[in-house]
Design a protein around this motif. Sequence first.
Motif, short mmCIF file in Angstrom:
data_model
loop_
_atom_site.label_atom_id
_atom_site.label_comp_id
_atom_site.label_asym_id
_atom_site.label_seq_id
_atom_site.Cartn_x
_atom_site.Cartn_y
_atom_site.Cartn_z
N GLU A 261 0.86 -1.22 -0.01
CA GLU A 261 -0.04 0.05 0.04
C GLU A 261 0.80 1.33 -0.03
O GLU A 261 0.77 2.28 -0.60
CB GLU A 261 -0.91 -0.19 1.13
CG GLU A 261 -2.12 -0.91 1.18
CD GLU A 261 -3.40 -0.78 2.14
OE1 GLU A 261 -2.65 -0.72 3.36
OE2 GLU A 261 -4.31 -0.48 1.72
N SER A 262 1.88 1.36 0.86
CA SER A 262 2.88 2.51 0.97
C SER A 262 3.96 2.05 1.67
O SER A 262 4.05 1.20 2.38
CB SER A 262 2.16 3.52 1.57
OG SER A 262 1.87 3.46 2.88
N GLU A 263 4.87 3.01 1.54
CA GLU A 263 6.14 2.60 2.22
C GLU A 263 6.03 2.67 3.75
O GLU A 263 6.55 2.12 4.50
CB GLU A 263 7.50 3.47 1.63
CG GLU A 263 8.69 3.22 2.51
CD GLU A 263 9.71 4.29 1.63
OE1 GLU A 263 10.82 4.16 2.51
OE2 GLU A 263 9.57 5.16 0.73
N GLY A 264 5.28 3.81 4.08
CA GLY A 264 4.78 4.05 5.30
C GLY A 264 4.34 2.71 6.05
O GLY A 264 4.43 2.38 7.16
N TYR A 265 3.33 2.20 5.40
CA TYR A 265 2.49 1.09 5.98
C TYR A 265 3.51 -0.04 6.45
O TYR A 265 3.61 -0.69 7.37
CB TYR A 265 1.58 0.53 5.10
CG TYR A 265 1.16 -0.92 4.85
CD1 TYR A 265 0.11 -1.26 5.92
CD2 TYR A 265 1.80 -1.91 4.13
CE1 TYR A 265 -0.01 -2.48 5.96
CE2 TYR A 265 1.18 -3.08 3.99
CZ TYR A 265 0.36 -3.46 5.10
OH TYR A 265 0.18 -4.61 5.21
N LYS A 445 -3.71 5.77 7.21
CA LYS A 445 -3.81 5.88 5.76
C LYS A 445 -4.00 4.33 5.21
O LYS A 445 -3.73 3.94 3.96
CB LYS A 445 -2.95 6.34 5.07
CG LYS A 445 -2.63 7.93 5.45
CD LYS A 445 -1.53 8.55 4.78
CE LYS A 445 -1.49 10.12 5.18
NZ LYS A 445 -0.30 10.58 4.44
N SER A 446 -4.59 3.47 6.03
CA SER A 446 -4.61 2.17 5.72
C SER A 446 -5.95 1.54 6.61
O SER A 446 -6.08 1.78 7.57
CB SER A 446 -3.49 1.21 5.83
OG SER A 446 -3.85 -0.24 5.67
#
Length: 456
Positions: A261-265, A445-446
């Motif tokens: 989903e994202s690098e932060g995830y 954001k998930s």
Amino acid sequence: MSLLQAISYKDPAGFVVKLEDGYYRYIAPDYALEFDHLSESGLYQNLVEQELMIPHAEVLLDDKFPGYYKKIFPQQLAFISYPFEWSYAQWQQMLLAYTRINKLSLAHGMILKDASPYNFTFHNDKCVLIDTLSFSFYKDGDPWIAYRQFCEESLSPFLLMHYKDPLWSKLYRGSITGLPLPFVSSHLPFRTRFDVFCLIHIHLHSRFSNDKKDKSETTRQGLNKEKLNILFETIIKNVLAKKQPLLKNSIWDHYYENDIESEGYIIAKTEVITKWLAEIRPDVTIDLGANTGKFSRLASQFSKSVYAVESDAYCVDEIYKSNMQIKDNNVTSILADLADPSPGLGWHNEEKSPLLKRLKGEMVMALALIHHLCLSRNLPIPFVARLFSEMTTQYAIVEFVPKEDPKCKLLLQHKGDIFEYYTEEDFINSFEHHFRLIACHPFEKSLRKLFLWEKL
């Protein structure tokens, strides 16, 4: 105690039996000369030092099985994998280990008397021989008695995996004694008839497979040690040349680079799982749906052993090849589909134990997996919760991916939302029948959440 309790019983040289404190092997008197030569010639020590065979300790004989020559206590492996649970690279490594052991044995006047891949397993992703009674004496002029079995049971599946598809290894679930050479010959591509290696060992050999006397040149005539070594070197060279299967068709390649989903995830997920594993430090962690092994390797820092279970053969290859580069690796990769796990096979359906009976640990991890089991394979959440509880003795880390997640929407786009009971509430209620909830971590954001469960 009866021989009916034996686990390995087909070899008249001895058998394996499970006693109160582990698995033991009893050596028959008829195998005394071979066993003593294996031990005293230096061959056993050589193989153990090169990590090609599991070590054992001789223990005092008892009256459980009177009349036997010796009793040994092999290294106790918590998990034994079977050939249909190996990837292409693992099959390749088994063939190389088999030929290397034969070459070392020839130098000590011995040879492997059979060629069953079931004599091997993977421990920390090293291919090791687990059958101490596989050795027989060899003298110049003797035929290679295991040649036919080698071609049918070990070489044939590998060549089918190379030229056709790695999934051909699953045929071993339906034929644990190998594949008839005419069958293999007819299914290999026509061009393999122009490959000298395939021509000799499969196509020409298959013409004599129905002849009880087996008139193939390699078995009819004896070979001196020099020629047999050359033959083994030729096998090694040809197996190594087939570096990977010709068909490459994996949907999971570069998953973490392209599909997360994202690098932060992924950073947050890594941090949470690291924290939980560091606090628990389980002896054995089972990483279900391991993908390319990113979190299996993370778990290996906090566990004595890790089993990376993945249904995609190409991902298992990637995990295995990565593990081979790591010193003191403690991860074992396993090719298995949780929705279609290996059943009990062979005599009485007990000769080869079911996967779910062999796969046990203190921690189960199922990261971004449950939606594939429930939405793709139509498994109800209570079934999944029970499965995880049967695998773990203590903890489970499970990631819940709701139907609103983009990946779930992709899974549902062609089948519609027929999963009324696939909700976070149903997930929690189902798992609470088997576990106590320790912690829950949502992601920014998930829609995904990580749950840490402790078994009731």
